[in-house]
Design a protein around this motif. Structure first.
Motif, PDB file in Angstrom:
ATOM      1  N   SER A  94      10.674  32.672  29.549  1.00  0.00           N
ATOM      2  CA  SER A  94      11.320  34.210  29.444  1.00  0.00           C
ATOM      3  C   SER A  94      11.360  34.982  28.270  1.00  0.00           C
ATOM      4  CB  SER A  94      12.640  33.986  30.211  1.00  0.00           C
ATOM      5  OG  SER A  94      12.493  33.293  31.504  1.00  0.00           O
ATOM      6  N   ARG A  96       9.408  34.457  25.616  1.00  0.00           N
ATOM      7  CA  ARG A  96       7.959  34.841  25.237  1.00  0.00           C
ATOM      8  C   ARG A  96       7.721  36.006  25.966  1.00  0.00           C
ATOM      9  NH1 ARG A  96       4.549  29.516  25.457  1.00  0.00           N
ATOM     10  NH2 ARG A  96       2.810  30.871  24.532  1.00  0.00           N
ATOM     11  N   VAL A  97       7.806  36.062  27.059  1.00  0.00           N
ATOM     12  CA  VAL A  97       7.601  37.380  27.952  1.00  0.00           C
ATOM     13  C   VAL A  97       8.555  38.441  27.353  1.00  0.00           C
ATOM     14  CG1 VAL A  97       7.678  38.598  30.178  1.00  0.00           C
ATOM     15  CG2 VAL A  97       7.039  36.204  30.181  1.00  0.00           C
ATOM     16  N   LYS A  98       9.517  38.413  27.050  1.00  0.00           N
ATOM     17  CA  LYS A  98      10.496  39.637  26.514  1.00  0.00           C
ATOM     18  C   LYS A  98       9.841  39.809  25.199  1.00  0.00           C
ATOM     19  CE  LYS A  98      14.189  38.341  24.315  1.00  0.00           C
ATOM     20  NZ  LYS A  98      15.729  37.964  23.920  1.00  0.00           N
ATOM     21  N   HIS A 100       6.527  39.574  23.960  1.00  0.00           N
ATOM     22  CA  HIS A 100       5.522  40.343  24.117  1.00  0.00           C
ATOM     23  C   HIS A 100       5.578  41.553  24.623  1.00  0.00           C
ATOM     24  CE1 HIS A 100       1.280  38.819  24.184  1.00  0.00           C
ATOM     25  NE2 HIS A 100       1.023  39.609  25.477  1.00  0.00           N
ATOM     26  N   PHE A 122       2.873  42.268  29.963  1.00  0.00           N
ATOM     27  CA  PHE A 122       3.229  41.063  30.945  1.00  0.00           C
ATOM     28  C   PHE A 122       1.773  40.583  31.638  1.00  0.00           C
ATOM     29  CE2 PHE A 122       4.255  39.800  35.361  1.00  0.00           C
ATOM     30  CZ  PHE A 122       4.745  38.606  35.057  1.00  0.00           C
ATOM     31  N   PHE A 125       0.013  38.528  29.613  1.00  0.00           N
ATOM     32  CA  PHE A 125       0.629  37.309  29.259  1.00  0.00           C
ATOM     33  C   PHE A 125       0.416  36.313  30.514  1.00  0.00           C
ATOM     34  CE2 PHE A 125       3.968  34.194  29.569  1.00  0.00           C
ATOM     35  CZ  PHE A 125       4.075  33.729  28.175  1.00  0.00           C
ATOM     36  N   ALA A 126       0.624  36.941  31.694  1.00  0.00           N
ATOM     37  CA  ALA A 126       0.376  36.133  33.017  1.00  0.00           C
ATOM     38  C   ALA A 126      -0.900  35.785  32.815  1.00  0.00           C
ATOM     39  CB  ALA A 126       0.606  36.988  34.115  1.00  0.00           C
ATOM     40  N   ILE A 132       2.936  30.171  34.306  1.00  0.00           N
ATOM     41  CA  ILE A 132       4.320  30.842  34.352  1.00  0.00           C
ATOM     42  C   ILE A 132       4.794  30.993  35.902  1.00  0.00           C
ATOM     43  CG2 ILE A 132       3.627  33.118  34.503  1.00  0.00           C
ATOM     44  CD1 ILE A 132       5.898  33.480  32.576  1.00  0.00           C
ATOM     45  N   THR A 154      15.486  39.946  33.122  1.00  0.00           N
ATOM     46  CA  THR A 154      14.466  40.740  32.960  1.00  0.00           C
ATOM     47  C   THR A 154      14.913  42.081  33.566  1.00  0.00           C
ATOM     48  OG1 THR A 154      12.908  38.970  33.185  1.00  0.00           O
ATOM     49  CG2 THR A 154      12.211  41.300  33.957  1.00  0.00           C
TER      50      THR A 154
END
Length: 221
Positions: A94, A96-98, A100, A122, A125-126, A132, A154
């Motif tokens: 979570s 790392r997504v933020k 990114h 995102f 990243f996915a 994920i 999120t």
């Protein structure tokens, strides 16, 4: 407009200087040396592959340490159980997504351009971390609190950006938390369809479609 969500998002996004390994979970034994941080990172990366490939039930601590090439004792230096490393991994992903998304957004972007940049990031990243989706989905049953925190965090960040857009006069002034959840829901399934299941459209093309929906809607112009 709900008042608590935007405030909570500000707190959740604080201290951008920390690494994702530092922010894994409150109960994790945070490493104090660079070597310790590398070891913890190796464990989390290995856990992501193992949980992503085999699921929570069929993944073992031994399989994680073998993949990470660390001693079993090193695992217990930082985590007390498989449940704990899984919880840490959900929080880590979570975060790392933020990070990114935050890196992709610019101060020069307007409100809707920020959403477009965040979705593009995102999707990228996915595509690089397809595991994920399985990890987050399994969290609903393996660790419901982390599952809920992932989506609430999120949505809070999206709602904070919408609030800023409303206050600047760029967006409508009647936006609510439901708008943020609607945007997040769209992003989640776009990531599944065009990040995990296929890459037939570029991340930028997919984000452009979402941007068009947010800016113009579906009504014939």
């Amino acid at each position: 407009m709900p008042r608590g969500s935007a405030k909570k998002a500000t707190v959740a996004d604080g201290d951008g200087a920390k690494t994702s390994a530092d922010l894994t979970m409150k109960n994790a034994k945070v490493p104090r040396t660079e070597r310790g941080r590398r070891t913890m990172r190796a464990i989390l990366d290995a856990a992501a592959i193992e949980f992503g490939a085999h699921g929570f039930g069929d993944t073992s601590i031994v399989s994680i340490t073998q993949r990470a090439k660390v001693a079993l004792g090193s695992f217990y230096t930082y985590f007390d159980s498989k449940e704990e490393v899984f919880r840490a991994l959900v929080n880590d992903m979570s975060d790392r997504v933020k990070q990114h998304a935050a890196t992709a957004m610019s101060a020069n972007h307007n409100a809707l351009e920020r959403e477009r940049a965040a979705l593009t990031a995102f999707l990228q990243f996915a595509r690089e971390h397809k595991e994920i989706y399985r990890i987050i989905d399994e969290a609903e049953f393996a660790d419901p609190a982390s599952y809920r925190a992932h989506y609430e965090g999120t949505a809070d960040r999206i709602f904070e950006r919408l609030t800023e857009g409303s206050e600047s006069g760029e967006l409508n002034n009647d936006l609510t938390e439901a708008h943020a959840w609607a945007i997040m829901g769209m992003n989640v399934f776009l990531g599944l369809r065009f990040g995990v299941w296929s890459e037939e459209m570029s991340a930028e093309e997919v984000a452009a479609v979402a941007h068009d929906i947010l800016s113009g809607g579906l009504r014939k112009r």
